[in-house]
Design a protein around this motif. Structure first.
Motif, PDB file in Angstrom:
ATOM      1  N   ASP A  36       0.843  -1.187   0.000  1.00  0.00           N
ATOM      2  CA  ASP A  36       0.000   0.000   0.000  1.00  0.00           C
ATOM      3  C   ASP A  36       0.881   1.241   0.000  1.00  0.00           C
ATOM      4  O   ASP A  36       1.976   1.257   0.575  1.00  0.00           O
ATOM      5  CB  ASP A  36      -0.909   0.026   1.235  1.00  0.00           C
ATOM      6  CG  ASP A  36      -2.024  -0.994   1.134  1.00  0.00           C
ATOM      7  OD1 ASP A  36      -2.462  -1.286   0.007  1.00  0.00           O
ATOM      8  OD2 ASP A  36      -2.448  -1.515   2.186  1.00  0.00           O
ATOM      9  N   GLN A  38       0.901   5.649   0.485  1.00  0.00           N
ATOM     10  CA  GLN A  38       0.204   6.789   1.079  1.00  0.00           C
ATOM     11  C   GLN A  38       1.043   8.041   0.877  1.00  0.00           C
ATOM     12  O   GLN A  38       2.271   8.001   0.937  1.00  0.00           O
ATOM     13  CB  GLN A  38      -0.021   6.566   2.577  1.00  0.00           C
ATOM     14  CG  GLN A  38      -0.666   7.753   3.296  1.00  0.00           C
ATOM     15  CD  GLN A  38      -0.734   7.544   4.794  1.00  0.00           C
ATOM     16  OE1 GLN A  38      -0.371   6.484   5.309  1.00  0.00           O
ATOM     17  NE2 GLN A  38      -1.197   8.556   5.510  1.00  0.00           N
ATOM     18  N   VAL A  60      -4.387   7.961  -0.296  1.00  0.00           N
ATOM     19  CA  VAL A  60      -3.959   6.568  -0.212  1.00  0.00           C
ATOM     20  C   VAL A  60      -4.229   5.856  -1.534  1.00  0.00           C
ATOM     21  O   VAL A  60      -5.023   6.312  -2.365  1.00  0.00           O
ATOM     22  CB  VAL A  60      -4.688   5.819   0.920  1.00  0.00           C
ATOM     23  CG1 VAL A  60      -4.340   6.396   2.276  1.00  0.00           C
ATOM     24  CG2 VAL A  60      -6.203   5.850   0.707  1.00  0.00           C
ATOM     25  N   GLN A  61      -3.578   4.733  -1.683  1.00  0.00           N
ATOM     26  CA  GLN A  61      -3.793   3.883  -2.840  1.00  0.00           C
ATOM     27  C   GLN A  61      -5.066   3.076  -2.601  1.00  0.00           C
ATOM     28  O   GLN A  61      -5.114   2.230  -1.712  1.00  0.00           O
ATOM     29  CB  GLN A  61      -2.594   2.950  -3.024  1.00  0.00           C
ATOM     30  CG  GLN A  61      -2.659   2.063  -4.234  1.00  0.00           C
ATOM     31  CD  GLN A  61      -1.553   1.038  -4.209  1.00  0.00           C
ATOM     32  OE1 GLN A  61      -1.410   0.294  -3.244  1.00  0.00           O
ATOM     33  NE2 GLN A  61      -0.752   1.002  -5.253  1.00  0.00           N
ATOM     34  N   ALA A  62      -6.115   3.361  -3.368  1.00  0.00           N
ATOM     35  CA  ALA A  62      -7.396   2.671  -3.220  1.00  0.00           C
ATOM     36  C   ALA A  62      -7.473   1.513  -4.206  1.00  0.00           C
ATOM     37  O   ALA A  62      -7.367   1.715  -5.422  1.00  0.00           O
ATOM     38  CB  ALA A  62      -8.558   3.642  -3.455  1.00  0.00           C
ATOM     39  N   TRP A  69      -6.252   0.158  -9.393  1.00  0.00           N
ATOM     40  CA  TRP A  69      -6.174   1.012  -8.221  1.00  0.00           C
ATOM     41  C   TRP A  69      -6.054   2.456  -8.667  1.00  0.00           C
ATOM     42  O   TRP A  69      -5.658   2.748  -9.789  1.00  0.00           O
ATOM     43  CB  TRP A  69      -5.017   0.616  -7.315  1.00  0.00           C
ATOM     44  CG  TRP A  69      -3.650   0.749  -7.921  1.00  0.00           C
ATOM     45  CD1 TRP A  69      -2.980  -0.190  -8.649  1.00  0.00           C
ATOM     46  CD2 TRP A  69      -2.805   1.899  -7.864  1.00  0.00           C
ATOM     47  NE1 TRP A  69      -1.761   0.298  -9.032  1.00  0.00           N
ATOM     48  CE2 TRP A  69      -1.622   1.577  -8.578  1.00  0.00           C
ATOM     49  CE3 TRP A  69      -2.924   3.165  -7.280  1.00  0.00           C
ATOM     50  CZ2 TRP A  69      -0.572   2.479  -8.724  1.00  0.00           C
ATOM     51  CZ3 TRP A  69      -1.879   4.069  -7.422  1.00  0.00           C
ATOM     52  CH2 TRP A  69      -0.722   3.719  -8.127  1.00  0.00           C
ATOM     53  N   TRP A  71      -5.568   6.734  -6.840  1.00  0.00           N
ATOM     54  CA  TRP A  71      -5.334   7.533  -5.653  1.00  0.00           C
ATOM     55  C   TRP A  71      -6.640   8.153  -5.182  1.00  0.00           C
ATOM     56  O   TRP A  71      -7.415   8.664  -5.985  1.00  0.00           O
ATOM     57  CB  TRP A  71      -4.308   8.625  -5.929  1.00  0.00           C
ATOM     58  CG  TRP A  71      -2.916   8.086  -6.042  1.00  0.00           C
ATOM     59  CD1 TRP A  71      -2.227   7.809  -7.190  1.00  0.00           C
ATOM     60  CD2 TRP A  71      -2.057   7.742  -4.967  1.00  0.00           C
ATOM     61  NE1 TRP A  71      -0.991   7.316  -6.891  1.00  0.00           N
ATOM     62  CE2 TRP A  71      -0.846   7.268  -5.528  1.00  0.00           C
ATOM     63  CE3 TRP A  71      -2.168   7.790  -3.570  1.00  0.00           C
ATOM     64  CZ2 TRP A  71       0.227   6.841  -4.757  1.00  0.00           C
ATOM     65  CZ3 TRP A  71      -1.096   7.373  -2.793  1.00  0.00           C
ATOM     66  CH2 TRP A  71       0.082   6.913  -3.383  1.00  0.00           C
ATOM     67  N   SER A  74      -7.893  10.257   1.834  1.00  0.00           N
ATOM     68  CA  SER A  74      -8.104   9.597   3.115  1.00  0.00           C
ATOM     69  C   SER A  74      -8.595  10.651   4.109  1.00  0.00           C
ATOM     70  O   SER A  74      -8.903  11.779   3.716  1.00  0.00           O
ATOM     71  CB  SER A  74      -6.812   8.946   3.582  1.00  0.00           C
ATOM     72  OG  SER A  74      -7.019   8.216   4.785  1.00  0.00           O
ATOM     73  N   GLY A 106     -12.370  10.457   3.895  1.00  0.00           N
ATOM     74  CA  GLY A 106     -12.183   9.236   3.118  1.00  0.00           C
ATOM     75  C   GLY A 106     -13.460   8.421   3.035  1.00  0.00           C
ATOM     76  O   GLY A 106     -14.502   8.786   3.586  1.00  0.00           O
ATOM     77  N   LEU A 116     -14.612  -0.710  -4.135  1.00  0.00           N
ATOM     78  CA  LEU A 116     -13.339  -0.747  -3.431  1.00  0.00           C
ATOM     79  C   LEU A 116     -13.196  -2.017  -2.604  1.00  0.00           C
ATOM     80  O   LEU A 116     -14.180  -2.511  -2.035  1.00  0.00           O
ATOM     81  CB  LEU A 116     -13.204   0.464  -2.505  1.00  0.00           C
ATOM     82  CG  LEU A 116     -13.203   1.844  -3.169  1.00  0.00           C
ATOM     83  CD1 LEU A 116     -13.136   2.932  -2.102  1.00  0.00           C
ATOM     84  CD2 LEU A 116     -12.044   1.980  -4.140  1.00  0.00           C
ATOM     85  N   THR A 120     -10.858   3.770   2.774  1.00  0.00           N
ATOM     86  CA  THR A 120      -9.799   4.785   2.746  1.00  0.00           C
ATOM     87  C   THR A 120      -9.935   5.776   3.895  1.00  0.00           C
ATOM     88  O   THR A 120      -9.147   6.722   3.984  1.00  0.00           O
ATOM     89  CB  THR A 120      -9.818   5.550   1.413  1.00  0.00           C
ATOM     90  OG1 THR A 120     -11.050   6.277   1.298  1.00  0.00           O
ATOM     91  CG2 THR A 120      -9.690   4.598   0.227  1.00  0.00           C
TER      92      THR A 120
END
Length: 279
Positions: A36, A38, A60-62, A69, A71, A74, A106, A116, A120
């Protein structure tokens, strides 16, 4: 911070989960998981010699159910630091009172609608109070010790629907009430010279869980009552780092947060880099 000074300190953080600490505190290895990422952006301003205001922005990487994925934002935060005491001598400690408010920017629920795999954000307006202390040691004042203690107040309520950060599934409708959490950080920083600094943090985090209440989809037409508690958890981590300052207005720090022990928590290795800029 000095009056009128701005500081921004963008972080890039990678978190690799190596396993998990079970309910007895034993380490359980896990298959290799995707890392992950961030990005954190603290922005601080010195309102006066005693008051510093801060804004914390996070992305964060969703991960999507499709395997892709992107960004995503959050949770954010606003905080105020008030200098309670500042000793006059070269080695006397300084003590600061901290008040921080989490802003739930988030995604915390209805993850199935957003496509998802994970949340997040927390969805909670939580308030944290803390006390920060620091002092300088050695004749040249080139060893700094810090001790930070924070307490997140209990009782924050979150409306929860569907699959969420609180372990609920599709069809759930209800709420979660967060218990308190504490964090203690002890740090040492040794300045080799004005440019190079060696640092290490010992971080203890504990969360007392949450109570989740509501209804879910049952086998028939009636909904099934749900009332359970999320288990409390704790983790002890070490974060060594090295810092280089090219001037009194800018520097870069590189380090990693590595978990040592824990209970009901992830075992992680989290390398990170930050740039500190003053204006």
């Amino acid at each position: 911070m000095p009056t009128g000074v701005w500081i921004i300190e963008p972080y890039l953080i990678q978190t690799h989960v190596t396993g998990r600490y079970d309910t007895d505190g034993h380490y359980q290895g896990a298959p290799t998981l995707r890392d992950d990422w961030q990005v954190a952006l603290p922005i601080m301003y010195g309102v006066s010699d005693r008051l510093t205001l801060s804004l914390g922005l996070n992305a964060v990487q969703a991960r999507e159910e499709s395997g892709n994925w992107h960004w995503a934002t959050s949770d954010s935060s606003v905080s105020a630091n008030w200098l309670l005491a500042q000793g006059k001598g070269p080695h006397t400690p300084a003590v600061t009172l901290v008040l921080k408010q989490n802003l739930p920017t988030g995604e915390h629920d209805l993850l199935e609608q957003a496509g998802l795999l994970g949340a997040t954000g927390s969805g909670a307006y939580t308030t944290t109070v803390g006390v920060y202390g620091q002092a300088y040691f050695l004749p040249g004042r080139n060893l700094r010790g810090r001790l930070n203690l924070t307490w997140r107040l209990p009782g924050a309520d979150v409306n929860v629907d569907g699959r969420s950060a609180y372990g609920t599934e599709v069809g759930f409708h209800g709420s979660a009430t967060l218990d308190d959490a504490i964090q203690a950080t002890g740090s040492l920083e040794y300045s080799i010279n004005p440019q190079w600094v060696l640092a290490t943090d010992l971080v203890y985090e504990k969360e007392h869980g949450a109570r989740v209440r509501g209804t879910g989809i049952g086998s028939g037409v009636e909904r099934t009552p749900i009332d359970h508690r999320l288990a409390s958890s704790w983790r002890l981590s070490l974060a060594p780092a090295v810092e280089y300052n090219w001037s009194d207005r800018g520097g870069v720090i590189v380090g990693a947060l590595v978990s040592l022990r824990g209970r009901n928590s992830a075992a992680i290795v989290s390398p990170q880099v930050a740039v500190n800029l003053a204006f």
